[in-house]
Motif scaffolding. Structure first.
Motif, PDB file in Angstrom:
ATOM      1  N   ILE A   1      -1.010  -3.584  -3.886  1.00  0.00           N
ATOM      2  CA  ILE A   1      -0.871  -3.008  -2.556  1.00  0.00           C
ATOM      3  C   ILE A   1      -1.942  -1.937  -2.419  1.00  0.00           C
ATOM      4  CG2 ILE A   1       1.590  -3.482  -2.291  1.00  0.00           C
ATOM      5  CD1 ILE A   1       2.102  -0.507  -3.006  1.00  0.00           C
ATOM      6  N   MET A   2      -2.328  -1.671  -1.186  1.00  0.00           N
ATOM      7  CA  MET A   2      -3.257  -0.572  -0.910  1.00  0.00           C
ATOM      8  C   MET A   2      -2.625   0.279   0.183  1.00  0.00           C
ATOM      9  SD  MET A   2      -7.054  -2.350  -1.056  1.00  0.00           S
ATOM     10  CE  MET A   2      -6.883  -3.207   0.484  1.00  0.00           C
ATOM     11  N   PHE A   3      -2.818   1.574   0.080  1.00  0.00           N
ATOM     12  CA  PHE A   3      -2.313   2.450   1.136  1.00  0.00           C
ATOM     13  C   PHE A   3      -3.130   3.723   1.220  1.00  0.00           C
ATOM     14  CE2 PHE A   3       0.449   3.243  -2.568  1.00  0.00           C
ATOM     15  CZ  PHE A   3       0.437   4.625  -2.672  1.00  0.00           C
ATOM     16  N   GLY A   4      -2.974   4.362   2.334  1.00  0.00           N
ATOM     17  CA  GLY A   4      -3.638   5.627   2.579  1.00  0.00           C
ATOM     18  C   GLY A   4      -2.770   6.494   3.457  1.00  0.00           C
ATOM     19  N   PRO A   5      -3.282   7.650   3.830  1.00  0.00           N
ATOM     20  CA  PRO A   5      -2.505   8.580   4.628  1.00  0.00           C
ATOM     21  C   PRO A   5      -2.417   8.148   6.090  1.00  0.00           C
ATOM     22  CG  PRO A   5      -4.695   9.457   4.276  1.00  0.00           C
ATOM     23  CD  PRO A   5      -4.605   8.180   3.475  1.00  0.00           C
ATOM     24  N   ALA A   6      -1.367   8.604   6.737  1.00  0.00           N
ATOM     25  CA  ALA A   6      -1.207   8.390   8.170  1.00  0.00           C
ATOM     26  C   ALA A   6      -2.161   9.338   8.882  1.00  0.00           C
ATOM     27  CB  ALA A   6       0.232   8.658   8.585  1.00  0.00           C
TER      28      ALA A   6
ATOM     29  N   ARG B   1       0.317   2.533   5.554  1.00  0.00           N
ATOM     30  CA  ARG B   1       0.070   3.968   5.683  1.00  0.00           C
ATOM     31  C   ARG B   1       1.327   4.731   5.273  1.00  0.00           C
ATOM     32  NH1 ARG B   1      -4.670   6.048   8.691  1.00  0.00           N
ATOM     33  NH2 ARG B   1      -6.155   4.368   8.362  1.00  0.00           N
ATOM     34  N   TYR B   2       1.120   5.838   4.587  1.00  0.00           N
ATOM     35  CA  TYR B   2       2.204   6.745   4.209  1.00  0.00           C
ATOM     36  C   TYR B   2       1.857   8.155   4.667  1.00  0.00           C
ATOM     37  CZ  TYR B   2       4.690   3.443   1.163  1.00  0.00           C
ATOM     38  OH  TYR B   2       5.414   2.390   0.666  1.00  0.00           O
ATOM     39  N   ARG B   3       2.869   8.907   5.039  1.00  0.00           N
ATOM     40  CA  ARG B   3       2.662  10.301   5.436  1.00  0.00           C
ATOM     41  C   ARG B   3       2.290  11.167   4.223  1.00  0.00           C
ATOM     42  NH1 ARG B   3       6.381   8.016   8.256  1.00  0.00           N
ATOM     43  NH2 ARG B   3       6.243   8.013  10.522  1.00  0.00           N
ATOM     44  N   ASP B   4       2.827  10.822   3.048  1.00  0.00           N
ATOM     45  CA  ASP B   4       2.552  11.582   1.828  1.00  0.00           C
ATOM     46  C   ASP B   4       2.171  10.610   0.707  1.00  0.00           C
ATOM     47  OD1 ASP B   4       2.444  13.246  -0.381  1.00  0.00           O
ATOM     48  OD2 ASP B   4       4.356  14.252   0.049  1.00  0.00           O
ATOM     49  N   PRO B   5       0.932  10.112   0.727  1.00  0.00           N
ATOM     50  CA  PRO B   5       0.551   9.117  -0.279  1.00  0.00           C
ATOM     51  C   PRO B   5       0.626   9.629  -1.715  1.00  0.00           C
ATOM     52  CG  PRO B   5      -1.337   9.701   1.101  1.00  0.00           C
ATOM     53  CD  PRO B   5      -0.142  10.382   1.673  1.00  0.00           C
ATOM     54  N   GLN B   6       0.376  10.895  -1.943  1.00  0.00           N
ATOM     55  CA  GLN B   6       0.460  11.432  -3.303  1.00  0.00           C
ATOM     56  C   GLN B   6       1.875  11.295  -3.837  1.00  0.00           C
ATOM     57  OE1 GLN B   6      -2.188  12.646  -5.283  1.00  0.00           O
ATOM     58  NE2 GLN B   6      -0.595  12.324  -6.802  1.00  0.00           N
ATOM     59  N   LYS B   7       2.862  11.661  -3.046  1.00  0.00           N
ATOM     60  CA  LYS B   7       4.264  11.525  -3.453  1.00  0.00           C
ATOM     61  C   LYS B   7       4.604  10.064  -3.701  1.00  0.00           C
ATOM     62  CE  LYS B   7       8.942  12.016  -1.674  1.00  0.00           C
ATOM     63  NZ  LYS B   7       9.745  12.384  -0.514  1.00  0.00           N
TER      64      LYS B   7
ATOM     65  N   VAL C   1      -2.638   1.014  13.086  1.00  0.00           N
ATOM     66  CA  VAL C   1      -1.647   0.876  12.016  1.00  0.00           C
ATOM     67  C   VAL C   1      -0.910   2.199  11.861  1.00  0.00           C
ATOM     68  CG1 VAL C   1      -1.297   0.390   9.574  1.00  0.00           C
ATOM     69  CG2 VAL C   1      -3.066  -0.822  10.838  1.00  0.00           C
ATOM     70  N   LYS C   2       0.389   2.150  12.087  1.00  0.00           N
ATOM     71  CA  LYS C   2       1.220   3.353  11.984  1.00  0.00           C
ATOM     72  C   LYS C   2       2.127   3.242  10.762  1.00  0.00           C
ATOM     73  CE  LYS C   2      -0.137   5.046  15.942  1.00  0.00           C
ATOM     74  NZ  LYS C   2      -1.026   6.157  15.974  1.00  0.00           N
ATOM     75  N   PRO C   3       2.501   4.370  10.186  1.00  0.00           N
ATOM     76  CA  PRO C   3       3.466   4.319   9.083  1.00  0.00           C
ATOM     77  C   PRO C   3       4.841   3.935   9.612  1.00  0.00           C
ATOM     78  CG  PRO C   3       3.009   6.586   9.678  1.00  0.00           C
ATOM     79  CD  PRO C   3       2.084   5.732  10.493  1.00  0.00           C
ATOM     80  N   ALA C   4       5.685   3.454   8.725  1.00  0.00           N
ATOM     81  CA  ALA C   4       7.062   3.148   9.098  1.00  0.00           C
ATOM     82  C   ALA C   4       7.753   4.440   9.524  1.00  0.00           C
ATOM     83  CB  ALA C   4       7.789   2.517   7.913  1.00  0.00           C
ATOM     84  N   VAL C   5       8.795   4.300  10.315  1.00  0.00           N
ATOM     85  CA  VAL C   5       9.612   5.439  10.722  1.00  0.00           C
ATOM     86  C   VAL C   5      10.971   5.265  10.064  1.00  0.00           C
ATOM     87  CG1 VAL C   5      10.666   6.666  12.662  1.00  0.00           C
ATOM     88  CG2 VAL C   5       8.373   5.661  12.901  1.00  0.00           C
ATOM     89  N   LEU C   6      11.323   6.214   9.217  1.00  0.00           N
ATOM     90  CA  LEU C   6      12.557   6.138   8.453  1.00  0.00           C
ATOM     91  C   LEU C   6      13.749   5.895   9.371  1.00  0.00           C
ATOM     92  CD1 LEU C   6      13.561   6.302   5.549  1.00  0.00           C
ATOM     93  CD2 LEU C   6      13.921   8.737   5.887  1.00  0.00           C
ATOM     94  N   GLY C   7      14.530   4.880   9.037  1.00  0.00           N
ATOM     95  CA  GLY C   7      15.728   4.573   9.805  1.00  0.00           C
ATOM     96  C   GLY C   7      15.494   3.667  11.000  1.00  0.00           C
ATOM     97  N   GLN C   8      14.236   3.341  11.277  1.00  0.00           N
ATOM     98  CA  GLN C   8      13.907   2.461  12.402  1.00  0.00           C
ATOM     99  C   GLN C   8      13.520   1.084  11.864  1.00  0.00           C
ATOM    100  OE1 GLN C   8      14.026   3.321  15.762  1.00  0.00           O
ATOM    101  NE2 GLN C   8      15.030   5.146  14.960  1.00  0.00           N
ATOM    102  N   PRO C   9      13.701   0.033  12.677  1.00  0.00           N
ATOM    103  CA  PRO C   9      13.243  -1.293  12.245  1.00  0.00           C
ATOM    104  C   PRO C   9      11.732  -1.295  12.031  1.00  0.00           C
ATOM    105  CG  PRO C   9      14.649  -1.459  14.184  1.00  0.00           C
ATOM    106  CD  PRO C   9      14.354   0.003  13.978  1.00  0.00           C
ATOM    107  N   VAL C  10      11.276  -2.141  11.107  1.00  0.00           N
ATOM    108  CA  VAL C  10       9.850  -2.321  10.863  1.00  0.00           C
ATOM    109  C   VAL C  10       9.464  -3.733  11.293  1.00  0.00           C
ATOM    110  CG1 VAL C  10       9.777  -0.644   8.976  1.00  0.00           C
ATOM    111  CG2 VAL C  10      10.195  -3.047   8.481  1.00  0.00           C
ATOM    112  N   ASN C  11       8.175  -3.971  11.478  1.00  0.00           N
ATOM    113  CA  ASN C  11       7.765  -5.302  11.911  1.00  0.00           C
ATOM    114  C   ASN C  11       7.157  -6.122  10.775  1.00  0.00           C
ATOM    115  OD1 ASN C  11       5.270  -4.167  11.683  1.00  0.00           O
ATOM    116  ND2 ASN C  11       4.779  -4.220  13.846  1.00  0.00           N
ATOM    117  N   GLN C  12       7.252  -5.634   9.539  1.00  0.00           N
ATOM    118  CA  GLN C  12       6.821  -6.409   8.373  1.00  0.00           C
ATOM    119  C   GLN C  12       7.437  -5.806   7.124  1.00  0.00           C
ATOM    120  OE1 GLN C  12       4.354  -4.236   9.806  1.00  0.00           O
ATOM    121  NE2 GLN C  12       4.886  -2.797   8.200  1.00  0.00           N
ATOM    122  N   SER C  13       7.462  -6.617   6.075  1.00  0.00           N
ATOM    123  CA  SER C  13       7.927  -6.117   4.779  1.00  0.00           C
ATOM    124  C   SER C  13       7.227  -6.913   3.690  1.00  0.00           C
ATOM    125  CB  SER C  13       9.447  -6.242   4.647  1.00  0.00           C
ATOM    126  OG  SER C  13       9.825  -7.599   4.596  1.00  0.00           O
ATOM    127  N   ALA C  14       7.328  -6.431   2.480  1.00  0.00           N
ATOM    128  CA  ALA C  14       6.726  -7.120   1.343  1.00  0.00           C
ATOM    129  C   ALA C  14       7.821  -7.778   0.516  1.00  0.00           C
ATOM    130  CB  ALA C  14       5.945  -6.130   0.482  1.00  0.00           C
TER     131      ALA C  14
END
Length: 138
Positions: A53-58, A11-17, A67-80
């Motif tokens: 990859i597939m994604f949509g808006p938060a 999920r992304y907050r701004d999928p168009q960007k 499923v929540k979007p990542a939070v900038l500057g915070q640890p994530v629980n997965q990566s590609a």
């Protein structure tokens, strides 16, 4: 069947960007984008080589509760991890596009050349030359 059977979703907050940014920085190509009534993307498919990859808006919908979007500057629980052939050119392109490089391009003890980057919304991406589909000598 073409491509990988495992397709990361996020999920992304701004999928168009992110459609433009992921293309410019990491070389992804738009495969499909499905828009909602307001014209904003609600489901995006992007490819890189045989991967997708597939994604949509938060959103605060049923799926969004799980499923929540990542939070900038915070640890994530997965990566590609993405296999690329010309890692030096890929790294340079990502830097030029403003990707935050968390681990500089370097050779690994297992024969790969890799770097780690964060996208503008906080997702982590590892890019390298190690291809797990190719048999390795042990």
């Amino acid at each position: 069947m073409t491509g990988s059977r495992i397709i990361p979703g996020m999920r992304y907050r701004d999928p168009q960007k992110m459609i433009g940014w992921l293309g410019e920085a990491f070389g992804f190509n738009l495969h499909a984008s499905y828009d909602g009534p307001d014209g904003a993307p609600v489901h995006v498919q992007m490819t890189l080589g045989d991967g997708m990859i597939m994604f949509g808006p938060a959103l605060d919908d049923d799926y969004g509760q799980l499923v929540k979007p990542a939070v900038l500057g915070q640890p994530v629980n997965q990566s590609a991890y993405v296999v690329v052939e010309d890692i030096d050119a890929h790294d340079a392109k990502a830097k030029e596009a403003g990707a935050e490089i968390l681990r500089e391009l370097a050779d690994t003890e297992y024969g790969s050349r890799e770097y780690l980057a964060r996208d503008p919304e906080g997702h982590l991406w590892s890019f390298g030359t190690f291809d797990p589909w190719v048999p390795q000598e042990h």
